[in-house]
Design an enzyme around this catalytic site. Structure first.
Site, PDB file in Angstrom:
ATOM      1  N   SER A   1      33.712  45.117  24.881  1.00  0.00           N
ATOM      2  CA  SER A   1      33.187  45.977  25.950  1.00  0.00           C
ATOM      3  C   SER A   1      32.562  47.224  25.347  1.00  0.00           C
ATOM      4  O   SER A   1      32.981  47.687  24.276  1.00  0.00           O
ATOM      5  CB  SER A   1      34.329  46.400  26.877  1.00  0.00           C
ATOM      6  OG  SER A   1      33.893  47.431  27.751  1.00  0.00           O
TER       7      SER A   1
ATOM      8  N   TYR B   1      42.874  50.354  27.873  1.00  0.00           N
ATOM      9  CA  TYR B   1      41.828  49.314  27.951  1.00  0.00           C
ATOM     10  C   TYR B   1      40.827  49.517  26.808  1.00  0.00           C
ATOM     11  O   TYR B   1      40.508  48.574  26.074  1.00  0.00           O
ATOM     12  CB  TYR B   1      41.110  49.385  29.304  1.00  0.00           C
ATOM     13  CG  TYR B   1      39.962  48.399  29.416  1.00  0.00           C
ATOM     14  CD1 TYR B   1      40.209  47.038  29.599  1.00  0.00           C
ATOM     15  CD2 TYR B   1      38.629  48.820  29.334  1.00  0.00           C
ATOM     16  CE1 TYR B   1      39.153  46.126  29.688  1.00  0.00           C
ATOM     17  CE2 TYR B   1      37.580  47.924  29.423  1.00  0.00           C
ATOM     18  CZ  TYR B   1      37.841  46.576  29.607  1.00  0.00           C
ATOM     19  OH  TYR B   1      36.806  45.674  29.694  1.00  0.00           O
TER      20      TYR B   1
HETATM   21  P1  NDP Z   1      36.906  38.941  35.939  1.00  0.00           P
HETATM   22  O1  NDP Z   1      38.114  39.638  36.451  1.00  0.00           O
HETATM   23  O2  NDP Z   1      35.960  38.341  36.924  1.00  0.00           O
HETATM   24  O3  NDP Z   1      37.301  37.826  34.883  1.00  0.00           O
HETATM   25  C1  NDP Z   1      38.451  37.898  34.082  1.00  0.00           C
HETATM   26  C2  NDP Z   1      38.897  36.487  33.787  1.00  0.00           C
HETATM   27  O4  NDP Z   1      40.013  36.492  32.903  1.00  0.00           O
HETATM   28  C3  NDP Z   1      39.314  35.721  35.036  1.00  0.00           C
HETATM   29  O5  NDP Z   1      38.666  34.463  35.026  1.00  0.00           O
HETATM   30  C4  NDP Z   1      40.821  35.528  34.889  1.00  0.00           C
HETATM   31  O6  NDP Z   1      41.198  34.274  35.456  1.00  0.00           O
HETATM   32  C5  NDP Z   1      40.970  35.545  33.363  1.00  0.00           C
HETATM   33  N1  NDP Z   1      42.309  35.987  32.947  1.00  0.00           N
HETATM   34  C6  NDP Z   1      42.887  37.194  33.185  1.00  0.00           C
HETATM   35  N2  NDP Z   1      44.134  37.196  32.706  1.00  0.00           N
HETATM   36  C7  NDP Z   1      44.345  35.981  32.140  1.00  0.00           C
HETATM   37  C8  NDP Z   1      45.439  35.369  31.496  1.00  0.00           C
HETATM   38  N3  NDP Z   1      46.600  36.023  31.324  1.00  0.00           N
HETATM   39  N4  NDP Z   1      45.320  34.097  31.047  1.00  0.00           N
HETATM   40  C9  NDP Z   1      44.156  33.421  31.220  1.00  0.00           C
HETATM   41  N5  NDP Z   1      43.080  33.947  31.820  1.00  0.00           N
HETATM   42  C10 NDP Z   1      43.173  35.206  32.285  1.00  0.00           C
HETATM   43  O7  NDP Z   1      36.155  40.030  35.048  1.00  0.00           O
HETATM   44  P2  NDP Z   1      34.915  39.925  34.038  1.00  0.00           P
HETATM   45  O8  NDP Z   1      34.218  38.655  34.177  1.00  0.00           O
HETATM   46  O9  NDP Z   1      34.161  41.193  34.169  1.00  0.00           O
HETATM   47  O10 NDP Z   1      35.675  39.991  32.635  1.00  0.00           O
HETATM   48  C11 NDP Z   1      35.398  39.106  31.577  1.00  0.00           C
HETATM   49  C12 NDP Z   1      35.490  39.895  30.273  1.00  0.00           C
HETATM   50  O11 NDP Z   1      34.401  40.812  30.206  1.00  0.00           O
HETATM   51  C13 NDP Z   1      36.759  40.723  30.136  1.00  0.00           C
HETATM   52  O12 NDP Z   1      37.262  40.576  28.818  1.00  0.00           O
HETATM   53  C14 NDP Z   1      36.271  42.145  30.355  1.00  0.00           C
HETATM   54  O13 NDP Z   1      37.071  43.087  29.694  1.00  0.00           O
HETATM   55  C15 NDP Z   1      34.872  42.070  29.784  1.00  0.00           C
HETATM   56  N6  NDP Z   1      33.958  43.107  30.244  1.00  0.00           N
HETATM   57  C16 NDP Z   1      33.605  43.224  31.552  1.00  0.00           C
HETATM   58  C17 NDP Z   1      32.739  44.218  31.966  1.00  0.00           C
HETATM   59  C18 NDP Z   1      32.351  44.409  33.391  1.00  0.00           C
HETATM   60  O14 NDP Z   1      31.736  45.435  33.729  1.00  0.00           O
HETATM   61  N7  NDP Z   1      32.636  43.480  34.272  1.00  0.00           N
HETATM   62  C19 NDP Z   1      32.165  45.174  30.995  1.00  0.00           C
HETATM   63  C20 NDP Z   1      32.602  44.954  29.650  1.00  0.00           C
HETATM   64  C21 NDP Z   1      33.448  43.953  29.289  1.00  0.00           C
HETATM   65  P3  NDP Z   1      42.665  33.991  36.083  1.00  0.00           P
HETATM   66  O15 NDP Z   1      43.013  35.182  36.915  1.00  0.00           O
HETATM   67  O16 NDP Z   1      42.477  32.743  36.854  1.00  0.00           O
HETATM   68  O17 NDP Z   1      43.572  33.800  34.896  1.00  0.00           O
END
Ligand code: NDP
Length: 255
Positions: free
Chosen positions: A151, A164
């Site tokens: 990120s 974070y």
């Molecule tokens: P979302 O919340 O939409 O996606 C996060 C995903 O992670 C979900 O599919 C969730 O699925 C999965 N997840 C969370 N915890 C677990 C776990 N314990 N085991 C397995 N899967 C898990 O957010 P984003 O798509 O934005 O996030 C994706 C990545 O991008 C993250 O790493 C985030 O830090 C990064 N990011 C996002 C930004 C933004 O502005 N959106 C900016 C910079 C980085 P489920 O709950 O089904 O497990």
């Protein structure tokens, strides 16, 4: 699947964590559209199944593997299923992550642990599981990719998000350091740092923080998850001698 034979990622076997929503889901869908067979990983299997159905209907190949990256036992079970269904993996995308506002003075150790276990230790669990496959694929002359979704928060500071930010800074540094181990073996490591991107990431936050995020969305105009998927698809489809090792992908208006 003959129709996919000429696509850039035909013959590649990919694993994408965080595939239930947002950036991970968009990456999984794009990799499948570009010809890869994709294992979809996250905890919400119903979401994975919906995505898998969409991918299959479009002519791609995908499997749902419900797992929790914070549990070694759960990862071990999932990895076994992946080996049976997908075979050797040559493309791993770590997109699972959580961003919880945890102001340091409130001392919410549970939230800190959740972020560290998911954003850092969870990534390490997947790396441990698939590094042998990646090295073997590269040794056989194939292209092998490890992609970590870090990120811009690893460089910028936001009040309330120190833990974070620390997990993401650690992930960025892990990606850098892993290149020293893996690039001599022809395994590419690509670290991607998105800026503000539309997804479900903010939905776990407190109301006050959601209001702040909504303000940023309004002023900046976020990227779409498909924008990040586009960047990943580009990076992993280069010839294997080219490693785009660090990509910062920001909305134009995010300074
Ligand atoms: P979302 O919340 O939409 O996606 C996060 C995903 O992670 C979900 O599919 C969730 O699925 C999965 N997840 C969370 N915890 C677990 C776990 N314990 N085991 C397995 N899967 C898990 O957010 P984003 O798509 O934005 O996030 C994706 C990545 O991008 C993250 O790493 C985030 O830090 C990064 N990011 C996002 C930004 C933004 O502005 N959106 C900016 C910079 C980085 P489920 O709950 O089904 O497990």
């Amino acid at each position: 699947m003959t129709v996919l034979r000429n696509l850039p990622l035909a013959g590649r076997n990919a694993v994408v964590t965080g595939a239930a929503s947002g950036i991970g889901a968009a990456i999984a869908e794009r990799l499948a559209a570009d010809g890869a067979s994709v294992a979809l990983l996250s905890r919400r299997v119903d979401r994975l199944d919906d995505l898998g159905t969409r991918i299959t209907a479009a002519g791609g190949t995908a499997y749902s593997v419900g797992l929790d990256v914070t549990s070694q036992e759960s990862v071990d079970r999932g990895v076994k299923v992946i080996a049976e269904r997908l075979g050797r993996v040559d493309l791993v995308v770590n997109a699972a992550g959580v961003m919880l506002a945890a102001p340091i003075q409130q001392g919410r150790a549970d939230d800190w642990t959740q972020m560290i276990d998911t954003n850092l230790t969870g990534v390490l669990r997947l790396i441990r599981a698939f590094t042998p496959d990646l090295i073997a694929a590269a040794a056989d002359g194939g292209t092998a990719d490890l992609v970590n979704i870090s990120s811009i928060g690893s460089h910028l500071v936001f009040p309330g998000y120190s833990v974070y930010g620390a997990t993401k800074a650690a992930l960025t540094q892990l990606s850098n350091a892993l290149r020293a181990d893996l690039s001599p073996l022809d395994v590419r490591v690509t670290n991607i740092e998105p800026g503000l991107t539309e997804s479900e990431l903010g939905s776990h936050m407190l109301e006050e923080q959601q209001t702040m995020l909504a303000g940023m969305v309004e002023t900046i105009g976020p990227l779409t998850s498909e924008d990040i998927a586009d960047v990943v698809a580009f990076a992993v489809s280069r010839r294997r001698e080219l490693n785009l090792r660090q990509i910062i992908a920001l909305p134009t208006r995010q300074a």
